[in-house]
Motif scaffolding. Structure first.
Motif, PDB file in Angstrom:
ATOM      1  N   ASN A 139       9.910 -10.383  -9.924  1.00 57.48           N
ATOM      2  CA  ASN A 139       8.962  -9.965 -10.969  1.00 57.48           C
ATOM      3  C   ASN A 139       8.761  -8.461 -11.009  1.00 57.48           C
ATOM      4  OD1 ASN A 139       8.523 -12.627 -11.715  1.00 57.48           O
ATOM      5  ND2 ASN A 139       6.920 -12.884 -10.181  1.00 57.48           N
ATOM      6  N   GLY A 140       9.532  -7.705 -10.240  1.00 58.31           N
ATOM      7  CA  GLY A 140       9.406  -6.256 -10.225  1.00 58.31           C
ATOM      8  C   GLY A 140       9.042  -5.737  -8.843  1.00 58.31           C
ATOM      9  N   VAL A 141       8.682  -4.471  -8.804  1.00 54.81           N
ATOM     10  CA  VAL A 141       8.359  -3.814  -7.537  1.00 54.81           C
ATOM     11  C   VAL A 141       6.883  -3.999  -7.219  1.00 54.81           C
ATOM     12  CG1 VAL A 141       8.259  -1.601  -6.328  1.00 54.81           C
ATOM     13  CG2 VAL A 141      10.172  -2.105  -7.848  1.00 54.81           C
ATOM     14  N   VAL A 142       6.607  -4.418  -5.981  1.00 53.02           N
ATOM     15  CA  VAL A 142       5.233  -4.559  -5.502  1.00 53.02           C
ATOM     16  C   VAL A 142       4.950  -3.356  -4.606  1.00 53.02           C
ATOM     17  CG1 VAL A 142       3.655  -5.957  -4.123  1.00 53.02           C
ATOM     18  CG2 VAL A 142       5.375  -7.068  -5.563  1.00 53.02           C
ATOM     19  N   ILE A 143       3.869  -2.665  -4.891  1.00 58.14           N
ATOM     20  CA  ILE A 143       3.489  -1.493  -4.115  1.00 58.14           C
ATOM     21  C   ILE A 143       2.605  -1.935  -2.960  1.00 58.14           C
ATOM     22  CG2 ILE A 143       2.184   0.668  -4.179  1.00 58.14           C
ATOM     23  CD1 ILE A 143       3.045   0.891  -7.141  1.00 58.14           C
ATOM     24  N   GLY A 144       2.909  -1.462  -1.771  1.00 62.37           N
ATOM     25  CA  GLY A 144       2.109  -1.768  -0.583  1.00 62.37           C
ATOM     26  C   GLY A 144       0.880  -0.879  -0.553  1.00 62.37           C
ATOM     27  N   SER A 145      -0.074  -1.153  -1.424  1.00 62.67           N
ATOM     28  CA  SER A 145      -1.280  -0.350  -1.557  1.00 62.67           C
ATOM     29  C   SER A 145      -2.282  -0.666  -0.454  1.00 62.67           C
ATOM     30  CB  SER A 145      -1.904  -0.640  -2.924  1.00 62.67           C
ATOM     31  OG  SER A 145      -3.138   0.013  -3.058  1.00 62.67           O
ATOM     32  N   GLN A 146      -2.802   0.384   0.195  1.00 59.89           N
ATOM     33  CA  GLN A 146      -3.825   0.257   1.236  1.00 59.89           C
ATOM     34  C   GLN A 146      -3.382  -0.674   2.368  1.00 59.89           C
ATOM     35  OE1 GLN A 146      -6.546   2.249   1.056  1.00 59.89           O
ATOM     36  NE2 GLN A 146      -5.689   3.042  -0.833  1.00 59.89           N
ATOM     37  N   GLN A 147      -2.122  -0.573   2.780  1.00 59.78           N
ATOM     38  CA  GLN A 147      -1.579  -1.404   3.847  1.00 59.78           C
ATOM     39  C   GLN A 147      -1.340  -0.559   5.091  1.00 59.78           C
ATOM     40  OE1 GLN A 147      -1.161  -4.835   3.548  1.00 59.78           O
ATOM     41  NE2 GLN A 147      -2.284  -4.385   1.672  1.00 59.78           N
ATOM     42  N   GLY A 148      -1.349  -1.217   6.242  1.00 60.89           N
ATOM     43  CA  GLY A 148      -1.094  -0.526   7.498  1.00 60.89           C
ATOM     44  C   GLY A 148       0.380  -0.238   7.690  1.00 60.89           C
ATOM     45  N   VAL A 149       0.667   0.918   8.273  1.00 61.69           N
ATOM     46  CA  VAL A 149       2.028   1.306   8.647  1.00 61.69           C
ATOM     47  C   VAL A 149       1.965   1.735  10.105  1.00 61.69           C
ATOM     48  CG1 VAL A 149       3.878   2.989   8.283  1.00 61.69           C
ATOM     49  CG2 VAL A 149       2.687   2.000   6.313  1.00 61.69           C
ATOM     50  N   SER A 150       2.898   1.242  10.915  1.00 61.47           N
ATOM     51  CA  SER A 150       2.919   1.570  12.342  1.00 61.47           C
ATOM     52  C   SER A 150       4.226   2.234  12.727  1.00 61.47           C
ATOM     53  CB  SER A 150       2.763   0.298  13.184  1.00 61.47           C
ATOM     54  OG  SER A 150       1.498  -0.270  12.977  1.00 61.47           O
ATOM     55  N   VAL A 151       4.135   3.127  13.699  1.00 62.74           N
ATOM     56  CA  VAL A 151       5.302   3.807  14.253  1.00 62.74           C
ATOM     57  C   VAL A 151       5.224   3.635  15.764  1.00 62.74           C
ATOM     58  CG1 VAL A 151       6.469   6.013  14.535  1.00 62.74           C
ATOM     59  CG2 VAL A 151       5.324   5.482  12.386  1.00 62.74           C
ATOM     60  N   ALA A 152       6.259   3.011  16.331  1.00 63.94           N
ATOM     61  CA  ALA A 152       6.273   2.764  17.774  1.00 63.94           C
ATOM     62  C   ALA A 152       7.623   3.160  18.346  1.00 63.94           C
ATOM     63  CB  ALA A 152       6.005   1.289  18.057  1.00 63.94           C
ATOM     64  N   PRO A 153       7.638   3.671  19.567  1.00 61.65           N
ATOM     65  CA  PRO A 153       8.904   4.086  20.167  1.00 61.65           C
ATOM     66  C   PRO A 153       9.834   2.897  20.403  1.00 61.65           C
ATOM     67  CG  PRO A 153       7.146   4.144  21.792  1.00 61.65           C
ATOM     68  CD  PRO A 153       6.509   3.839  20.472  1.00 61.65           C
TER      69      PRO A 153
END
Length: 195
Positions: A96-110
């Motif tokens: 149905n198109g592109v869904v934007i990850g609005s107000q979502q958590g993003v994590s960066v881990a080694p």
């Protein structure tokens, strides 16, 4: 933050991001639907009020035991801060198109043997037991803005997993997107969390 190569997997049984990639905590979706109401044809008013609906609680999460132990010596060699920056956008391509990850958590881990096991299990649709709190000290996280963009600064150099979760409105499933990225001090790395 760093991004993983575009490896991702819909996670139907996982619910809370922050996969806290240090330990890759998983995400568990909540129950989305309720059954339809049944009405007898020809019945104008019920003779008694319908029973009150009982709130449903999602079943407890079945967690997979870790086989790789947290190794303090491995993490002790990793810096916790630096001057690296990671930016990007969290999106999901659907029919149905592109869904934007609005107000979502993003994590960066080694990237370590400990976090790699959790990522492998997450990509297989499984939830591993909670991460050792010492590993979480090396995980950096933020939230996307209304347009799905994120930025993390003062990150250490090295190889990292960058992850985020987007709900697919077509299916109601939360889908995890994980990419691997190499960060360098005094440099901005762009990681597009998309699939």
């Amino acid at each position: 933050m760093t991004q993983l190569s575009s490896r991702y997997l819909p996670l139907t049984a996982l619910a809370t991001l922050a996969i806290a990639l240090a330990g890759c905590q998983s995400i568990i979706p909540t129950d989305r639907g309720q059954g339809p109401d049944v009405v007898d044809i020809g019945q104008t008013e019920p003779s008694q009020p319908p029973p009150a609906e009982k709130p449903t609680t999602p079943p407890p999460v079945q967690r997979v035991s870790r086989t790789v132990a947290f190794d303090p010596a491995v993490y002790a060699q990793l810096p916790k801060t630096g001057s690296a920056v990671v930016t990007g956008r969290l999106t999901l391509n659907t029919s149905n198109g592109v869904v934007i990850g609005s107000q979502q958590g993003v994590s960066v881990a080694p990237v370590t043997p400990y976090s790699a096991e959790a990522v492998e299990q997450a990509l297989a649709g499984k939830t591993v037991e909670r991460a050792d709190p010492r590993a979480q000290e090396y995980t950096h996280s933020t939230r996307t803005n209304a347009n799905g963009y994120f930025i993390l600064s003062n990150l250490p150099p090295g190889n990292f997993y960058v992850s985020g979760i987007v709900e697919n409105p077509s299916t109601g499933e939360r889908e995890i997107i994980i990419k691997e990225a190499t960060l360098s001090n005094d440099r901005t790395t762009e990681v597009e969390l998309t699939r």
